[in-house]
Scaffold this active site. Structure first.
Site, PDB file in Angstrom:
ATOM      1  N   ILE A  96       0.743  -1.312  -0.057  1.00 26.19           N
ATOM      2  CA  ILE A  96       0.134  -0.027  -0.026  1.00 26.19           C
ATOM      3  C   ILE A  96       0.875   1.343  -0.063  1.00 26.19           C
ATOM      4  O   ILE A  96       0.271   2.247   0.008  1.00 26.19           O
ATOM      5  CB  ILE A  96      -0.992  -0.048   1.236  1.00 26.19           C
ATOM      6  CG1 ILE A  96      -0.366   0.085   2.635  1.00 26.19           C
ATOM      7  CG2 ILE A  96      -2.061  -1.044   1.072  1.00 26.19           C
ATOM      8  CD1 ILE A  96      -0.976  -0.069   3.516  1.00 26.19           C
ATOM      9  N   GLY A  97       2.150   1.168  -0.070  1.00 29.85           N
ATOM     10  CA  GLY A  97       3.116   2.192   0.049  1.00 29.85           C
ATOM     11  C   GLY A  97       4.534   1.736  -0.078  1.00 29.85           C
ATOM     12  O   GLY A  97       4.803   0.686   0.382  1.00 29.85           O
ATOM     13  N   GLY A 100      11.755   5.338   0.231  1.00 26.13           N
ATOM     14  CA  GLY A 100      13.343   5.142   0.602  1.00 26.13           C
ATOM     15  C   GLY A 100      13.415   4.288   1.675  1.00 26.13           C
ATOM     16  O   GLY A 100      14.631   3.666   1.911  1.00 26.13           O
ATOM     17  N   PHE A 101      12.706   4.403   2.654  1.00 28.39           N
ATOM     18  CA  PHE A 101      12.798   3.711   3.720  1.00 28.39           C
ATOM     19  C   PHE A 101      12.362   1.975   3.795  1.00 28.39           C
ATOM     20  O   PHE A 101      12.960   1.384   4.613  1.00 28.39           O
ATOM     21  CB  PHE A 101      11.571   4.135   4.785  1.00 28.39           C
ATOM     22  CG  PHE A 101      10.111   4.220   4.389  1.00 28.39           C
ATOM     23  CD1 PHE A 101       9.344   3.062   4.277  1.00 28.39           C
ATOM     24  CD2 PHE A 101       9.740   5.186   3.467  1.00 28.39           C
ATOM     25  CE1 PHE A 101       8.173   3.022   3.739  1.00 28.39           C
ATOM     26  CE2 PHE A 101       8.255   5.095   3.057  1.00 28.39           C
ATOM     27  CZ  PHE A 101       7.644   3.854   3.120  1.00 28.39           C
ATOM     28  N   GLY A 102      11.653   1.767   2.612  1.00 31.24           N
ATOM     29  CA  GLY A 102      11.182   0.556   2.499  1.00 31.24           C
ATOM     30  C   GLY A 102       9.815   0.133   1.964  1.00 31.24           C
ATOM     31  O   GLY A 102       9.385   1.081   1.248  1.00 31.24           O
ATOM     32  N   VAL A 104       5.509  -0.479   2.688  1.00 31.39           N
ATOM     33  CA  VAL A 104       4.333  -0.697   3.768  1.00 31.39           C
ATOM     34  C   VAL A 104       3.209  -1.648   3.023  1.00 31.39           C
ATOM     35  O   VAL A 104       2.824  -1.716   1.681  1.00 31.39           O
ATOM     36  CB  VAL A 104       3.791   0.505   4.027  1.00 31.39           C
ATOM     37  CG1 VAL A 104       2.452   0.343   4.969  1.00 31.39           C
ATOM     38  CG2 VAL A 104       4.673   1.349   4.514  1.00 31.39           C
ATOM     39  N   LYS A 118       5.163  -1.857   8.061  1.00 29.56           N
ATOM     40  CA  LYS A 118       6.302  -1.278   7.438  1.00 29.56           C
ATOM     41  C   LYS A 118       7.500  -2.064   7.690  1.00 29.56           C
ATOM     42  O   LYS A 118       7.998  -2.337   8.521  1.00 29.56           O
ATOM     43  CB  LYS A 118       6.577  -0.028   8.014  1.00 29.56           C
ATOM     44  CG  LYS A 118       7.741   0.734   7.210  1.00 29.56           C
ATOM     45  CD  LYS A 118       8.251   2.073   7.895  1.00 29.56           C
ATOM     46  CE  LYS A 118       7.195   3.306   7.837  1.00 29.56           C
ATOM     47  NZ  LYS A 118       7.714   4.495   8.203  1.00 29.56           N
ATOM     48  N   ASP A 210       9.093  16.498   7.291  1.00 36.38           N
ATOM     49  CA  ASP A 210       8.881  15.679   6.240  1.00 36.38           C
ATOM     50  C   ASP A 210       7.286  15.860   5.817  1.00 36.38           C
ATOM     51  O   ASP A 210       6.635  14.995   5.430  1.00 36.38           O
ATOM     52  CB  ASP A 210       9.444  14.581   5.666  1.00 36.38           C
ATOM     53  CG  ASP A 210       9.277  14.109   4.287  1.00 36.38           C
ATOM     54  OD1 ASP A 210       9.225  15.118   3.411  1.00 36.38           O
ATOM     55  OD2 ASP A 210       9.420  12.997   3.982  1.00 36.38           O
TER      56      ASP A 210
END
Length: 417
Positions: A96-97, A100-102, A104, A118, A210
């Site tokens: 669903i998302g 840069g973090f990974g 979800v 996440k 952010d």
């Protein structure tokens, strides 16, 4: 033979995502000097040392989460197999998302609870920052439910939001119709309340860092929640301004002083919030014209010119063209311009914003300042974003591990004669 050895080491280091000091230093040395080779005994010794450091990193992270769990009883550890089952082995159809973090995922747990899971990339540094969420208890801030660390897997579990992120709706001409002016105003006010809590009423003076449509999640009633605290920073006081060499933000939303000089304060969030109001009102994106020295974006500039010409109503999303609350919308846009000023000293506080958004009394709003003029030439120092200098063609990169070690690399691209 030396060249072959260099290639094999570089490949091995890249697979480790440069998480530890030893890996970063060796990787950098090979790339820069190019001709240094190592014998098999040295390579084996380094590989063992890297593996030992990775184990220590994981152990430290588990200890941190366990201590945090003891301090916050509602925060719990999830079993990795439960996570795998709930996401159908991290199936693509569950995504669903991402960023840069990974990635979800929408997860369905065995007890029937729907959650957002996440799964952080191995090189992501967001994990510790996200734990700060536990100190924030507010209806307009996403709730962190639990954690899971399993080998190289680092996972955080959040409450699930039915309508996903605001960007999937506000920029979609079909879905945008779901957001009446009443709903949009509710989103604006909810975000303002959440930011006031973060800035003034929580245990910490926290800057989100952010704020953008992607990081605003909507529940089944379109109530907003601020999400993704990977870029959050705490400050020493409500009025403090601090500096970092590693500015993290999103083009079009990051405050000018933070993008160009690494200066951050609570007023950086106020700038982002001002842009966000204009986005919610107009359904438009804020495009940055960096080659012309732009510091605030096309949407902010257009809104100011419309205000100056007495035609701020033209900013309104065509979907809302038939609304009878035009004065209220124009008032909101005016408040947004007072937030999105270039100089942080000139911006409102979030408490000021909440008071002005109540529309309970007739207040003569001050005039917003005109953004600085665009230049005709190339980039200038003030339009740099996150340490990228186009004039000198220099890129500064920070490589950070989960251990308290980081390495800075400077790449200089020689200009052609």
């Amino acid at each position: 033979m030396a060249t072959e050895r260099v290639q094999s080491v570089a490949a091995s280091c890249s697979n480790l995502n440069t998480r530890t000091q030893e890996g970063v230093v060796e990787f950098t040395e090979i790339i820069v000097q190019g001709g240094i080779g190592k014998n098999g005994e040295q390579l084996l010794e380094e590989k063992v040392h890297l593996q030992e450091q990775k184990i220590k990193d994981v152990e430290a992270l588990v200890k941190l989460c366990t201590c945090t769990q003891e301090s916050y009883p509602g925060f719990k550890k999830y079993d990795f197999l439960q996570i795998v089952d709930g996401t159908e082995k991290f199936s693509e159809k569950r995504i669903i998302g991402s960023g840069g973090f990974g990635t979800v995922y929408k997860g369905e747990l065995s007890d029937g609870t729907t959650v957002a899971i996440k799964r952080l990339d191995e090189h992501a540094t967001d994990f510790n920052s996200e734990l700060q969420l536990l100190s924030l208890q507010h209806c307009n801030i996403i709730k962190l439910l639990g954690w899971c660390v399993h080998g190289k897997e680092r996972i955080l579990v959040y409450e699930f939001m039915d309508h996903g992120s605001l960007d999937h709706i506000i920029f979609d001409k079909t879905k945008g119709a779901l957001l009446s002016w009443y709903k949009r105003l509710g989103i604006i006010k909810g975000l303002a309340d959440g930011l006031v809590y973060m800035h003034e009423h929580s245990l910490l003076w926290m800057m989100h860092g952010d704020l953008k449509p992607n990081n605003v999640l909507l529940d089944h009633d379109m109530n907003p929640k601020i999400a993704d605290f990977g870029s959050a920073r705490t400050l020493s006081s409500e009025v403090a301004q601090e500096q970092t060499s590693r500015a993290v933000g999103t083009r079009g939303y990051i405050a000018p002083e933070y993008a160009s000089r690494g200066l951050y304060s609570l007023k950086a969030d106020v700038f982002s919030f001002g842009v966000l109001i204009l986005v919610i009102i107009s359904g438009r994106k804020n495009v940055m014209l960096h080659q012309q020295g732009d510091t605030v974006g096309s949407l902010v500039r257009d809104a100011w010119h419309m205000w100056n010409d007495g035609r701020l109503h033209e900013l309104v999303d065509p979907i809302l063209s038939d609304t009878c609350e035009l004065d209220e919308i124009v008032g909101c846009a005016h408040v947004a311009l007072l937030c999105a000023k270039e100089d942080p000293k000139d911006r409102l506080t979030m408490s000021d914003v909440v008071a002005l958004l109540n529309f309970e009394s007739v207040i003569l709003l001050p005039s917003p300042k005109q953004p600085s003029q665009l230049s005709n030439g190339g980039a200038t120092r003030d339009n740099l974003l996150a340490q990228f200098d186009q004039s000198s063609r220099t890129i500064d990169i920070t490589i950070t591990s989960s251990a308290p070690v980081s390495t800075r690399v400077r790449i200089i691209l020689e200009s052609q004669a």
